[in-house]
Write a protein that holds these residues in place. Structure first.
Motif, PDB file in Angstrom:
ATOM      1  N   SER A   1      44.996  44.040  33.235  1.00  0.00           N
ATOM      2  CA  SER A   1      45.888  43.251  34.238  1.00  0.00           C
ATOM      3  C   SER A   1      45.288  43.847  35.729  1.00  0.00           C
ATOM      4  CB  SER A   1      47.192  43.649  34.321  1.00  0.00           C
ATOM      5  OG  SER A   1      47.711  45.004  34.383  1.00  0.00           O
ATOM      6  N   SER A   2      45.682  42.929  36.627  1.00  0.00           N
ATOM      7  CA  SER A   2      45.122  43.262  37.877  1.00  0.00           C
ATOM      8  C   SER A   2      45.619  44.602  38.352  1.00  0.00           C
ATOM      9  CB  SER A   2      45.676  42.141  38.947  1.00  0.00           C
ATOM     10  OG  SER A   2      44.989  41.012  38.654  1.00  0.00           O
TER      11      SER A   2
ATOM     12  N   ALA B   1      36.575  53.032  38.455  1.00  0.00           N
ATOM     13  CA  ALA B   1      35.943  51.479  38.566  1.00  0.00           C
ATOM     14  C   ALA B   1      34.974  51.309  37.305  1.00  0.00           C
ATOM     15  CB  ALA B   1      35.235  51.214  39.764  1.00  0.00           C
ATOM     16  N   ASP B   2      34.825  50.102  36.824  1.00  0.00           N
ATOM     17  CA  ASP B   2      34.020  49.548  35.737  1.00  0.00           C
ATOM     18  C   ASP B   2      32.759  49.066  36.336  1.00  0.00           C
ATOM     19  OD1 ASP B   2      32.756  48.804  33.311  1.00  0.00           O
ATOM     20  OD2 ASP B   2      34.217  47.335  33.232  1.00  0.00           O
ATOM     21  N   TYR B   3      31.869  50.199  36.839  1.00  0.00           N
ATOM     22  CA  TYR B   3      30.848  49.749  37.685  1.00  0.00           C
ATOM     23  C   TYR B   3      29.604  48.949  36.850  1.00  0.00           C
ATOM     24  CZ  TYR B   3      32.410  52.684  41.241  1.00  0.00           C
ATOM     25  OH  TYR B   3      33.458  53.344  42.105  1.00  0.00           O
TER      26      TYR B   3
ATOM     27  N   ALA C   1      32.848  44.570  34.783  1.00  0.00           N
ATOM     28  CA  ALA C   1      33.557  43.670  35.977  1.00  0.00           C
ATOM     29  C   ALA C   1      33.599  44.038  37.406  1.00  0.00           C
ATOM     30  CB  ALA C   1      35.340  43.771  35.731  1.00  0.00           C
ATOM     31  N   ASP C   2      33.363  45.438  37.487  1.00  0.00           N
ATOM     32  CA  ASP C   2      33.476  45.801  38.972  1.00  0.00           C
ATOM     33  C   ASP C   2      31.892  46.430  39.240  1.00  0.00           C
ATOM     34  OD1 ASP C   2      36.311  45.856  39.090  1.00  0.00           O
ATOM     35  OD2 ASP C   2      36.184  47.810  38.167  1.00  0.00           O
TER      36      ASP C   2
ATOM     37  N   GLU D   1      26.960  43.275  41.372  1.00  0.00           N
ATOM     38  CA  GLU D   1      26.911  41.734  41.426  1.00  0.00           C
ATOM     39  C   GLU D   1      28.037  40.958  41.324  1.00  0.00           C
ATOM     40  OE1 GLU D   1      24.536  38.389  38.262  1.00  0.00           O
ATOM     41  OE2 GLU D   1      24.578  40.619  37.990  1.00  0.00           O
ATOM     42  N   ASN D   2      29.166  41.410  40.775  1.00  0.00           N
ATOM     43  CA  ASN D   2      30.285  40.819  40.685  1.00  0.00           C
ATOM     44  C   ASN D   2      31.393  41.009  41.996  1.00  0.00           C
ATOM     45  OD1 ASN D   2      29.844  39.727  37.873  1.00  0.00           O
ATOM     46  ND2 ASN D   2      31.094  41.448  37.050  1.00  0.00           N
ATOM     47  N   ILE D   3      31.219  42.015  42.606  1.00  0.00           N
ATOM     48  CA  ILE D   3      31.735  42.317  43.713  1.00  0.00           C
ATOM     49  C   ILE D   3      31.077  41.458  44.765  1.00  0.00           C
ATOM     50  CG2 ILE D   3      31.915  43.941  45.595  1.00  0.00           C
ATOM     51  CD1 ILE D   3      32.392  46.217  43.488  1.00  0.00           C
ATOM     52  N   GLN D   4      29.704  41.167  44.909  1.00  0.00           N
ATOM     53  CA  GLN D   4      29.081  40.280  45.748  1.00  0.00           C
ATOM     54  C   GLN D   4      29.511  38.996  45.664  1.00  0.00           C
ATOM     55  OE1 GLN D   4      26.384  41.628  47.890  1.00  0.00           O
ATOM     56  NE2 GLN D   4      27.125  39.487  48.759  1.00  0.00           N
TER      57      GLN D   4
END
Length: 331
Positions: free
Chosen positions: A298-299, A311-313, A316-317, A320-323
């Motif tokens: 969940s969020s 963080a799941d670098y 999901a984290d 590229e996904n953050i960008q």
């Protein structure tokens, strides 16, 4: 090699089961070293009798407890205080060199080459690589070192409330002084690292020599069906341990350790769902598959992991996904 030994610690009967699987894996892979286990009074007499079947040296030791609830609370692991009992391993001065292995480790091949290393050789911790993980380390027993470690306990204490904090404080030049004392990570491979850096596991995982079931949930916390070779437990807990390593642990336990426990009455036949004659020594080959994808979170859970520095670098984290998220927001 009567003056060299693998050493482990059992603080209760559950960790006694782990020690038995560890010892069995060392025997199965033809170690030439002696096996020693430290046990506390909380380990039952019947479990000690089983340990004596497998280990050359079973030593009863007092419990050392940090009582450091504040630091242990940071780890959310109050049970780690008694791990300071591990420091008793330096009192085994009838050995010239030892390799300590936590009872929640298991060897996947012969690792006697570890005895070519010097004190204090260990692998980096996946959570903070400038610290070593104290689940596997090479040391030289010494009463002088033991007393110095106790003085550190009494004075500065442990920065994490357990043995790893004490040992990293005492051997504080590990990360900078001698690269030869850095064990390759394959000598202390944790499921935490498997899932946090999957590309490296794909690249190097086949070379793993020691698996460490790091974390609060241990293999013996699950249930195993020997007929279907299936393991049951909470789905989130099962995710935290690589399924093939977990299956290998349970097969080793079922086919090699369980008969001894049944023989000495530690485990009753009625508790296993198996008849004693049905438990054989046969072991099937385990192929290490890619770990299953993690279950969605969940969020709120994701926010908590960010706040805890988890963080799941690689997923999901990732950058590229953050960008992408930032670009979407700015538009």
């Amino acid at each position: 090699m009567t003056d060299q030994a693998y050493v482990t610690l059992a603080t209760n009967d559950a960790y006694g089961k782990g020690a038995l699987v560890l010892g069995t894996s060392l025997r199965n892979h033809k170690t030439s070293k002696r096996l020693a286990v430290l046990v506390t009074p909380q380990v039952s007499e019947s479990m000690r009798a089983v340990l004596q079947k497998l280990y050359d040296d079973v030593r009863l030791v007092d419990v050392l407890d940090s009582g450091d609830s504040a630091h242990l609370a940071l780890l959310q692991r109050p049970e780690l205080g008694v791990t300071l009992t591990k420091l008793h391993c330096w009192t085994l001065t009838h050995y010239s060199k030892c390799v300590f292995m936590d009872a929640d480790t298991m060897v996947l091949c012969n690792v006697d080459e570890l005895f070519e290393r010097e004190e204090l050789s260990a692998a980096p911790d996946p959570g903070w690589p400038d610290c070593f993980n104290s689940g596997v380390f090479v040391f030289r027993p010494s009463i002088e070192t033991y007393e110095q470690l106790l003085n550190v306990c009494a004075g500065k204490g442990s920065f994490d409330g357990g043995d790893q904090g004490i040992l990293n404080h005492f051997f504080n030049k590990w990360s900078t002084s001698d690269i030869n004392k850095h064990l390759p990570f394959i000598y202390n491979l944790s499921s935490i690292a498997i899932y946090s850096y999957l590309p490296a596991f794909k690249q190097y995982g086949a070379d793993a020599k020691v698996v460490h079931f790091l974390g609060k949930v241990k293999p013996w916390n699950f249930s195993y069906n020997a007929t279907t070779k299936s393991i049951t437990g909470e789905s989130q807990e099962l995710f935290s341990l690589h399924p093939d390593y977990l299956t290998l642990w349970w097969e080793t336990f079922t086919f090699s350790v369980l008969p001894l426990l049944m023989e000495h009455g530690v485990v009753k036949e009625s508790q296993t769902g198996l008849k004693a004659e049905e438990v054989t020594e046969a072991m099937s080959h385990i192929h290490l598959s890619e770990p299953p994808p993690p279950p969605p979170i969940s969020s709120e859970e994701r926010k908590q992991k960010w706040e805890q520095g988890q963080a799941d670098y690689m997923g999901a984290d990732s950058f590229e996904n953050i960008q992408k998220k930032l670009d979407s927001f700015l538009k």
